[in-house]
Design a protein around this motif. Sequence first.
Motif, short mmCIF file in Angstrom:
data_model
loop_
_atom_site.label_atom_id
_atom_site.label_comp_id
_atom_site.label_asym_id
_atom_site.label_seq_id
_atom_site.Cartn_x
_atom_site.Cartn_y
_atom_site.Cartn_z
N GLY A 198 -85.53 85.28 -23.79
CA GLY A 198 -85.33 84.74 -25.13
C GLY A 198 -84.10 83.88 -25.26
N GLY A 199 -83.21 83.93 -24.28
CA GLY A 199 -82.00 83.11 -24.33
C GLY A 199 -82.31 81.65 -24.00
N ASP A 200 -81.43 80.77 -24.46
CA ASP A 200 -81.67 79.34 -24.24
C ASP A 200 -80.91 78.82 -23.01
OD1 ASP A 200 -79.14 79.59 -25.22
OD2 ASP A 200 -79.32 78.04 -26.76
N ARG A 201 -80.32 79.71 -22.26
CA ARG A 201 -79.57 79.28 -21.08
C ARG A 201 -80.02 80.08 -19.85
NH1 ARG A 201 -73.43 79.22 -21.64
NH2 ARG A 201 -73.69 81.43 -22.12
N SER A 202 -79.56 79.62 -18.69
CA SER A 202 -79.96 80.28 -17.45
C SER A 202 -78.73 80.57 -16.60
CB SER A 202 -80.92 79.40 -16.66
OG SER A 202 -81.21 79.97 -15.40
N ASN A 222 -68.70 62.25 -23.74
CA ASN A 222 -68.91 62.97 -22.48
C ASN A 222 -69.08 64.46 -22.72
OD1 ASN A 222 -69.05 62.92 -19.55
ND2 ASN A 222 -67.10 63.99 -19.60
N ASP A 223 -68.27 65.04 -23.63
CA ASP A 223 -68.38 66.47 -23.92
C ASP A 223 -69.74 66.81 -24.51
OD1 ASP A 223 -65.87 66.92 -22.99
OD2 ASP A 223 -64.89 66.98 -24.95
N GLU A 224 -70.29 65.86 -25.28
CA GLU A 224 -71.58 66.10 -25.94
C GLU A 224 -72.75 65.96 -24.97
OE1 GLU A 224 -74.32 64.18 -29.51
OE2 GLU A 224 -72.19 63.67 -29.35
N ASN A 225 -72.67 64.97 -24.07
CA ASN A 225 -73.82 64.66 -23.22
C ASN A 225 -73.72 65.15 -21.78
OD1 ASN A 225 -75.53 62.71 -25.00
ND2 ASN A 225 -73.42 62.04 -25.26
N ILE A 266 -76.47 77.85 -14.68
CA ILE A 266 -77.23 76.61 -14.54
C ILE A 266 -76.88 75.68 -15.69
CG2 ILE A 266 -79.51 75.58 -14.30
CD1 ILE A 266 -78.71 77.45 -12.01
N LEU A 267 -76.26 74.55 -15.36
CA LEU A 267 -75.86 73.57 -16.37
C LEU A 267 -76.85 72.40 -16.36
CD1 LEU A 267 -72.05 73.57 -15.54
CD2 LEU A 267 -73.23 74.89 -17.31
N LEU A 299 -74.36 69.32 -10.78
CA LEU A 299 -74.88 68.98 -9.46
C LEU A 299 -75.21 70.23 -8.66
CD1 LEU A 299 -75.50 67.17 -7.06
CD2 LEU A 299 -73.04 67.08 -6.59
N CYS A 300 -74.24 71.13 -8.52
CA CYS A 300 -74.45 72.28 -7.65
C CYS A 300 -75.38 73.32 -8.27
CB CYS A 300 -73.11 72.91 -7.28
SG CYS A 300 -73.20 73.97 -5.83
N SER A 301 -75.23 73.55 -9.57
CA SER A 301 -76.08 74.56 -10.21
C SER A 301 -77.55 74.14 -10.18
CB SER A 301 -75.62 74.82 -11.65
OG SER A 301 -75.72 73.65 -12.43
N ASN A 302 -77.80 72.85 -10.37
CA ASN A 302 -79.19 72.38 -10.26
C ASN A 302 -79.67 72.37 -8.82
OD1 ASN A 302 -80.55 71.42 -12.88
ND2 ASN A 302 -78.43 70.77 -13.11
#
Length: 976
Positions: A631-635, A745-748, A800-801, A805-808
Amino acid sequence: MSECILYKKLDSKKVRCTCCSLKCVIPNHETGECGVRKNRNGKLYLEVYGKPDAVAVDPIEKKPLYQFYPTSTAFSIGTFGCNFKCTFCQNWDLSQASKTNDIENLTNSYDLSPKDVIKICKKKKCKVIAYTYNEPTIFTEYALDCAKLAQKEGIKNVYVSNGYQSVETIELLSPYLDAINVDLKAFTSRFYQELSGVRLAPVLKNIKRWHDLGVWIEVTTLVIPGENDSEEELTNIANFIASINIDIPWHISAYYDAYKMEGKGRTPLKSLLKAYNIGKKAGLNYIYTGNVRNSETEATFCPNCNAEVISRYGYYTDVHSIKNGKCKKCGTPIKGIWSDDCQNRLVPKKITDPNEIHAILYPEGSKNQNEGQYINFFEGSTFDRERQILILYGTQTGKTEQIANQLYEVLIHSERTKKSFDFRIVDLDDYNPENLPLEKNIVLLTSTHGEGEAPDNALALFEYLESKNISQNSSLLEGLKFSIFGLGNSTYGDRYQKMSKYFDTKFELLGAERLYQRGEGDEFKNNIQISFKKWFNNLISSLCENLGVKEQNNILIEKSHFKIKYLENIIEKENEKEMEKEKEMEKEKEKEKEIEMEIENFSTSNSNKFYNSKNPFQSKLLEKNELMKNGGDRSCVQVKLNLKNSNIKYNCGDHIGILPKNSLQNITKLAKILNVNLDQKIQITPPRRFKKVMTIRECFESYCDLTGPVPNIIFQTLSKYTKDQKEQKCLLEWYHDINKYKEWNDENKYGLIHILEKFPNIQLTFETFLQFVPRIAPRYYSISSCSQYDPNSVQLTVQILANGLCSNYFNNLQMNDPISLFWKKTNFKINNKHPSILIATGTGIAPFRGMLRERLYLKENQIQEKFPETFLFFGCRTHQYDFIYEDEFEKYSKLGLITNSFYAFSRDQQNKIYVQHKLKEQKELLQKVMQNTEAQILVCGNPNMSIQIKETFSQMFGKKGLKDLIKSNRYIEESW
């Protein structure tokens, strides 16, 4: 100069040197790693043939060879160059000179043909020629011609060697070589790779080869405190020698500070005696200590009756109890090469003045000795030294190297500077700090590492400056002008810019003069490139003003300075032959790896192999599990990576460095944008940032950071490559207004690939793109596992961001996919004897999970039943979705591994609650624990969190109190 025997011709006027185990492939007009074997239009030449730089008459015992013609004299010769780059080399002025100078610009002291060498030997009545001082393997053709003539005259030939010969060299030389002393420097791959730049396996293999060929062999180990003096390592060396032949003499020598390695001090006698006893325990019959005066451990004893048969004190040698190669007392053979005229003489060995050598060959006078040890980085320069500028860089992750390369590329191509100055760029790993007083202009770029330390490659410079007393050396650097730029992150508090400040202050106190004031780039404020641009332009103005050079306009990052050679993809018959050769080389490498594995199996040591970003361990993905709740929106995933056969023995709190790769999706997008063929082979010059030959696919995949933060100065460059006015306006707006750029940059969190997609009218060539694309740097993760449970794997906790680069890279990995990694030791450790306060947010909990699992292991195995008070403060967004490892930490609390837990869930209520709020609530408890015990505070999380936590403790204990905790290592933080 003479054409080499030991090489093979390749295509494109390249050659492969087959003299030593490096098997260098050498392009036209370049030298191999040794610096003395040079490719001249497709032919390999030995540049030092007949040109020794060190010549003397030595006692044979000095080599050291104790059981080969004792008391005889050896005519000793050595040249420039070496195939190793030992940081502790005691003859570095000879061995390393050719690596930083063109060999043509080095002035040798002698011209001695092989016939001249024999003539001197006969005149000085030397029984032996010793090829020594530097590594003789690299001048094998010269030594071989001397050895052939010597053998005809009854003169013996001996090598003093690092043992890195090729099979071809051994076969060529062995009929003429009578004895060899091989340095077995250590028994770990880490030591050889980190401190000497080579591999251990060929040395061990060659020791056995020389022995099996019947060449008399003795082995020397220089015992360096803290590097190779452990009981396990010395035992491994002794056992290895004994496994070949217990009659091989083992020389255990005392170390003293030399070249780049300082601060170790002289090897204590007790360490040598420990090694001596280890050798005896391993069954070795002949063991000797060196570089110390101890007559008992310098003497030769009969292995049967223990009678002293040869007495020694330094180079005084008395062969008194051997007759016909046997012990006079019991008749047991004493292994060695003996001569009747060496019997019963006590001979002090006085080294002959080298000028006598000249007098033999040139009766009317001798040549001048080569003066000084200055390594000139400006060989062949048309400029006077006042206009020579040396760019040095100290880097840990590669960012400073990128900035230094950027600076160098612009300086050597800009009309403003290229005609006015002479620039060289040098990695501090390759620079000898002893040369500092001889320099004129230095630009130093450096980061700060760890707990405020110098980067690894800048340690030698730091230690050199530390060793200089200010009151006694206040004029040491007079005549030197310098400027320093530091890279850092202001969230690290007192550690921010610590090294750039140190170098800046120390240079001034030792008498140097600033070219321009120190510059600072702050990664946290995202202003590294902006600060660098301002500092760079002011530095050049200062240089021009100092040296009377007319200024011209200059733009940083104006055009590509890379030259791309596009190689044919169609393999012709000649290329097929080369491919076959490459396959053969690969097979040889595989065999070498097998031998290395055998060595590791032989070893009884648990010490780590040496892995780093240039030499990673090839691991694979074993497991990947989602940690976030449904149910969370992050990984956030926990990955398990293979360590089997790596011999990596990590501790909780250490890091694993990952070398990520760009996704196929992004690589394909970029290829379309730049209109390139991914399978096209290319050769890039200069090759500092890239390997020499690769495909464009490899280049994009492993070298170009496509998704990391984009330095804002790049937008100025990109604006020049679009004709669309709206795009130009937006790009220049971001370039001039850092706040707008930072907000965007912080937003995108866009990387370069997304910028190029967002601005489709930007037209770039492949060459231009390479100029400014950031290079992929390793990503570091705190280890979240405990090696005691599974020494063959390691676990990491990875958020996972969206554009990470590395998390993906991790997110896209499938089971058993390969992954390149290396291990990095840290000081982030929990103390199981004193109370601990553990503070973390998000994935910052990872190292604490590993530490508590280690406690669980200690408790389950009844190694430690009880643990001191431990308080855990942990924060995340929501309890329901984001509390990773919740079940585990509840278990640790029930078992008494955690005393109290305090959790902050920032988004579970209207007013956000963070970890610092929980700390303030427990102010009295924390003050009591810290004041009444030796408790430590460990903080792990993002930089913003670290700042808030530090401010909270500053309020609790006062600024001075917090500083004292940091100094005493009771407050340790890790942020990223």
